[in-house]
Write a protein that holds these residues in place. Structure first.
Motif, PDB file in Angstrom:
ATOM      1  N   TYR A  32      36.745  42.554  45.273  1.00 39.35           N
ATOM      2  CA  TYR A  32      36.982  41.835  44.020  1.00 39.35           C
ATOM      3  C   TYR A  32      37.782  42.688  43.032  1.00 39.35           C
ATOM      4  N   ASP A  33      37.695  44.014  43.160  1.00 38.54           N
ATOM      5  CA  ASP A  33      38.508  44.881  42.297  1.00 38.54           C
ATOM      6  C   ASP A  33      39.995  44.650  42.527  1.00 38.54           C
ATOM      7  N   GLU A  34      40.353  44.403  43.779  1.00 39.78           N
ATOM      8  CA  GLU A  34      41.753  44.124  44.090  1.00 39.78           C
ATOM      9  C   GLU A  34      42.203  42.820  43.441  1.00 39.78           C
ATOM     10  N   ALA A  35      41.332  41.815  43.441  1.00 42.58           N
ATOM     11  CA  ALA A  35      41.680  40.545  42.809  1.00 42.58           C
ATOM     12  C   ALA A  35      41.910  40.726  41.313  1.00 42.58           C
ATOM     13  N   ILE A  36      41.060  41.506  40.658  1.00 44.57           N
ATOM     14  CA  ILE A  36      41.244  41.763  39.217  1.00 44.57           C
ATOM     15  C   ILE A  36      42.548  42.511  38.972  1.00 44.57           C
ATOM     16  N   PHE A  37      42.837  43.479  39.824  1.00 42.16           N
ATOM     17  CA  PHE A  37      44.078  44.247  39.687  1.00 42.16           C
ATOM     18  C   PHE A  37      45.305  43.352  39.859  1.00 42.16           C
ATOM     19  N   TRP A  83      45.503  40.119  39.386  1.00 43.12           N
ATOM     20  CA  TRP A  83      45.610  39.206  38.249  1.00 43.12           C
ATOM     21  C   TRP A  83      46.279  39.902  37.059  1.00 43.12           C
ATOM     22  N   ARG A  84      45.978  41.165  36.889  1.00 47.59           N
ATOM     23  CA  ARG A  84      46.537  41.903  35.767  1.00 47.59           C
ATOM     24  C   ARG A  84      47.990  42.314  36.003  1.00 47.59           C
ATOM     25  N   VAL A  85      48.349  42.577  37.260  1.00 45.36           N
ATOM     26  CA  VAL A  85      49.668  43.136  37.559  1.00 45.36           C
ATOM     27  C   VAL A  85      50.655  42.077  38.018  1.00 45.36           C
ATOM     28  N   LYS A 122      50.736  37.951  39.107  1.00 47.26           N
ATOM     29  CA  LYS A 122      50.048  36.668  39.283  1.00 47.26           C
ATOM     30  C   LYS A 122      50.398  36.025  40.631  1.00 47.26           C
ATOM     31  N   LYS A 123      51.592  36.290  41.128  1.00 52.53           N
ATOM     32  CA  LYS A 123      51.980  35.700  42.406  1.00 52.53           C
ATOM     33  C   LYS A 123      51.159  36.290  43.551  1.00 52.53           C
ATOM     34  N   ASP A 124      50.937  37.588  43.530  1.00 48.29           N
ATOM     35  CA  ASP A 124      50.097  38.206  44.551  1.00 48.29           C
ATOM     36  C   ASP A 124      48.640  37.764  44.410  1.00 48.29           C
ATOM     37  N   PHE A 125      48.201  37.546  43.180  1.00 47.92           N
ATOM     38  CA  PHE A 125      46.839  37.021  42.984  1.00 47.92           C
ATOM     39  C   PHE A 125      46.707  35.625  43.581  1.00 47.92           C
ATOM     40  N   LEU A 126      47.748  34.809  43.397  1.00 46.08           N
ATOM     41  CA  LEU A 126      47.744  33.472  44.009  1.00 46.08           C
ATOM     42  C   LEU A 126      47.684  33.577  45.527  1.00 46.08           C
ATOM     43  N   LEU A 127      48.423  34.517  46.099  1.00 50.44           N
ATOM     44  CA  LEU A 127      48.401  34.716  47.545  1.00 50.44           C
ATOM     45  C   LEU A 127      47.022  35.159  48.012  1.00 50.44           C
ATOM     46  N   TRP A 128      46.388  36.067  47.270  1.00 45.31           N
ATOM     47  CA  TRP A 128      45.031  36.522  47.586  1.00 45.31           C
ATOM     48  C   TRP A 128      44.063  35.343  47.543  1.00 45.31           C
TER      49      TRP A 128
END
Length: 701
Positions: A440-445, A447-449, A451-457
């Protein structure tokens, strides 16, 4: 080297106009054009021949020691082994991993739907083989949770886990994975896995960890739960069977899980207690077994009888199921590359030695092939055990040999004791191990850095949870590739402007103080140019003409764009479709009296343009080393167009005209004296200076 450049403008631009007397030559650096005649015959096969010649020369230079190391990577650390310094450390590290692996191997075998003995088999022979053929000195090979879940998920849909065919197919899968890993290693195809984004990996492992933990709930709750890799059937089955809940295994499993988590936390947070991290699984097994031996609770299910002795040699059977297992073999191989090779390279960097990822993949493949001949199911490198191995100070592959010896001793002497191990204790070991995979730390990171990679996650983890592992991986990889294709087809393009007081040109959006020149568009293309993005580039170039025309604030006042300068230094490749599109663009510009100029193309790009005839079509005089050289020449032509109708002197002005001439002469000399400072960036334009009078052109030939 500099040359004096005073070329007339193109016929379209100079038609009916003459260069005014005030226009002076400028000095530019000449661009070296490659000879197409000397390279055209060899360039068609340059890449294959270059690769072949590079490999042949490398093989010819190899010594006999390097040949041995190529086939037996263990020879690298054997010939330099420091017995006094390394032996005790390797033995202690190997013993630590062995103590950790024995209970984990049985737990992961249960997760895979196999009898615990096959987990012990999988942690025996592959370790010795990998110590010989593997190139990593700290990687701990054996059963892992993610691969075990993949085995259970696929085989469970084909045959019941209680059937002997289930075990035979798991062993056959190990052989297939080993062959596939060896082929990919020999053909050096490990680079294919680079297309899987880290966001996909993190989302996939997070969802898989949740599924694994829920699949072990049946040993805590005391009743059967449906075997599935999807979260909805698992939760539905847990809720529907709530009437069969038994508090005894739940209490024991929860206590053991709490002990494991506390020991893991203490082992990570305090260096002097790091042995607790490795001792956690063994502690849980010992406590659970001791409780069962003392109190004999009938409500707690046990592992049961485990065969004693080492595995015998046997060839995998049931090759008729190979076709149905191929997708899973590819998926497990992908996990091996992502997890094992990634860990191995990180550990090699920390310990100061080089590691070839393809050779590492070949070593993993050989260990799986030999393991399948001794009743092993697919194995790979373990993240948690490798981390403990590194923290324990392991120096060479001898630590893996020691771990294998401990596994052999467990098979020979300890299996009668293992039958009293509570299954909830093994489930607690699995849950404790996979909780670290919930990232979940990776998801927070993300989201902060980004948004496209967060969407992929999010997409990968959600599809894995609700639609299964295979679909989750396919969707995640597909979306990641779609993002890559979108970025490639819509590359970054920047309009460049000149930083005041320098000859440096940068993105005008990033540097608002940078300015452009009237009649000139400078565009930098930050990607290879090929068939997929050339249409986008052409559309953006047309847009930039209008945008730059509105924001220009330097140079002679002209009504439209006369020059488009393409800065190609970031362009590493250009294909035939892009060349043809550039030809069409040049013809379009020519019809509109716009001249195209090219700045700083690399040798391969320039060679492609030369062979296609685009260099001759545009004109060699319009190819430049620097953007500044191109701007000087283009601005000279813009000035000539602005001044093509010189004003006649008014005789009524008398001495005032002479005075005006003297003032212009003094101003010109003042500008000449500051050119060298301005062009080198040592002088910055003062705010009181007239921006229209800032010198750009070299006044002296």
């Amino acid at each position: 080297m500099e040359i004096t450049y005073a070329s007339p403008s193109s016929s379209e631009l100079a038609e009916g106009a003459t260069m005014p007397a005030s226009t002076r030559p400028v000095k530019i650096i000449p661009l070296q054009h490659p000879s197409t005649t000397s390279t055209s015959s060899s360039s068609s096969s340059s890449y294959p021949s270059a690769v072949f010649s590079r490999w042949s020369s490398k093989l010819q230079r190899m010594t006999w020691v390097e040949w041995i190391e190529l086939f037996l990577p263990c020879y690298r650390w054997i010939r330099t082994y420091k017995w006094r310094d390394y032996l005790q450390i390797d033995v202690m590290a190997g013993t630590t991993i062995g103590v950790m692996l024995v209970p984990q191997a049985m737990s992961y075998a249960k997760l895979a739907g196999l009898q615990p003995i096959y987990g012990l088999y999988s942690g025996f022979v592959p370790l010795f083989v990998y110590a010989i053929f593997g190139s990593s000195r700290q990687l701990a090979v054996g059963p892992v949770a993610l691969v075990s879940l993949l085995v259970s998920n696929v085989l469970g849909e084909i045959v019941d886990s209680s059937d002997d065919l289930y075990t035979e197919m798991a062993i056959l899968l190990a052989l297939m994975v080993g062959i596939l890993e060896c082929i990919m290693g020999l053909l050096r195809l490990g680079w294919l896995i680079r297309f899987i984004s880290h966001s996909v990996i993190s989302g996939f492992t997070t969802a898989s960890a949740i599924v694994i933990a829920l699949s072990q709930a049946k040993y805590f709750l005391g009743y059967d739960v449906e075997r599935s890799s999807k979260i909805v059937p698992l939760i539905k089955s847990i809720i529907e069977g709530a009437d069969g809940f038994m508090w005894q295994p739940f209490l024991m499993g929860s206590i053991i899980l709490a002990i494991l988590l506390v020991m893991k936390h203490l082992g990570k947070s305090r260096k002097y207690l790091r042995f607790l991290r490795a001792a956690g699984p063994l502690t849980g097994v010992v406590l659970g077994t001791a409780f069962v031996k003392i109190f004999n609770p009938s409500s707690i299910s046990l592992v049961g009888d485990i065969p004693q002795g080492l595995p015998s040699f046997s060839i995998p059977k049931n090759f008729g199921y190979v076709k149905s297992l191929i997708p899973t073999a590819f998926l497990i191989t992908g996990v091996a590359i992502l997890e094992s090779v990634g860990i191995a390279k990180a550990l090699a960097a920390k310990n100061g030695y080089e590691l070839d990822s393809n050779q590492e993949l070949f070593g993993l493949g050989v260990s799986n092939i030999f393991g399948s001949f001794f009743s092993s199911y697919p194995t790979t490198g373990s993240f948690s055990r490798s981390a403990v191995n590194h923290e324990s100070g392991a120096k060479t592959g001898l630590a893996g040999v020691v771990t294998g010896i401990i596994m052999g001793c467990a098979l020979l002497f300890l299996t009668p004791v293992f039958e009293y191990i509570p299954q909830c204790a093994l489930a607690a070991i699995v849950i404790s191990a996979v909780m670290g995979l919930v990232d979940y730390d990776e998801a927070i990171f993300l989201w902060r850095v980004d948004k496209k990679d967060f969407l992929l996650w999010t997409i990968t983890s959600t599809t894995t949870l609700f639609f299964g592992i295979e679909i989750g991986v396919l969707v995640g990889v597909g979306v990641a590739l779609a993002f890559v294709i979108h970025e490639s087809a819509n590359p970054h393009i920047a309009v460049l402007g000149r930083l005041p007081g320098t000859t440096v040109y940068r993105n005008i959006q990033q540097y608002p103080e940078a300015y452009t020149y009237n009649g000139i568009v400078i565009v930098r293309i930050d990607a290879p140019i090929y068939f997929a993005n050339i249409s986008y580039l052409k559309d953006r170039l047309r847009e930039y003409e209008a945008v730059v025309d509105r924001c220009s604030n330097r140079g002679p006042e002209v009504e439209r764009i006369y020059f488009v300068i393409l800065e190609l230094s970031p362009v590493t490749y250009i294909d035939s479709s892009a060349v043809q599109a550039l030809k069409d663009l040049h013809q379009e510009y020519k019809m509109r009296d716009i001249q195209m100029a090219i700045s700083n193309p690399n040798r391969e790009v320039l060679l492609t343009l030369s062979k296609s005839g685009l260099v001759e079509m545009i004109g060699k005089e319009w190819y430049f080393v620097r953007v500044h050289d191109a701007v000087q020449v283009c601005l000279q032509h813009v000035q000539s167009l602005k001044e093509k109708t010189p004003r006649a002197a008014d005789p009524a002005l008398g001495d005032d005209s002479n005075s005006s001439f003297l003032q212009r002469l003094l101003q010109q000399r003042a500008e000449d004296s500051s050119i060298s400072q301005l062009e080198s960036g040592n002088r910055r334009v003062e705010s009181k200076d007239d921006p229209q009078l800032e010198p750009l052109l070299s006044r002296k030939a």
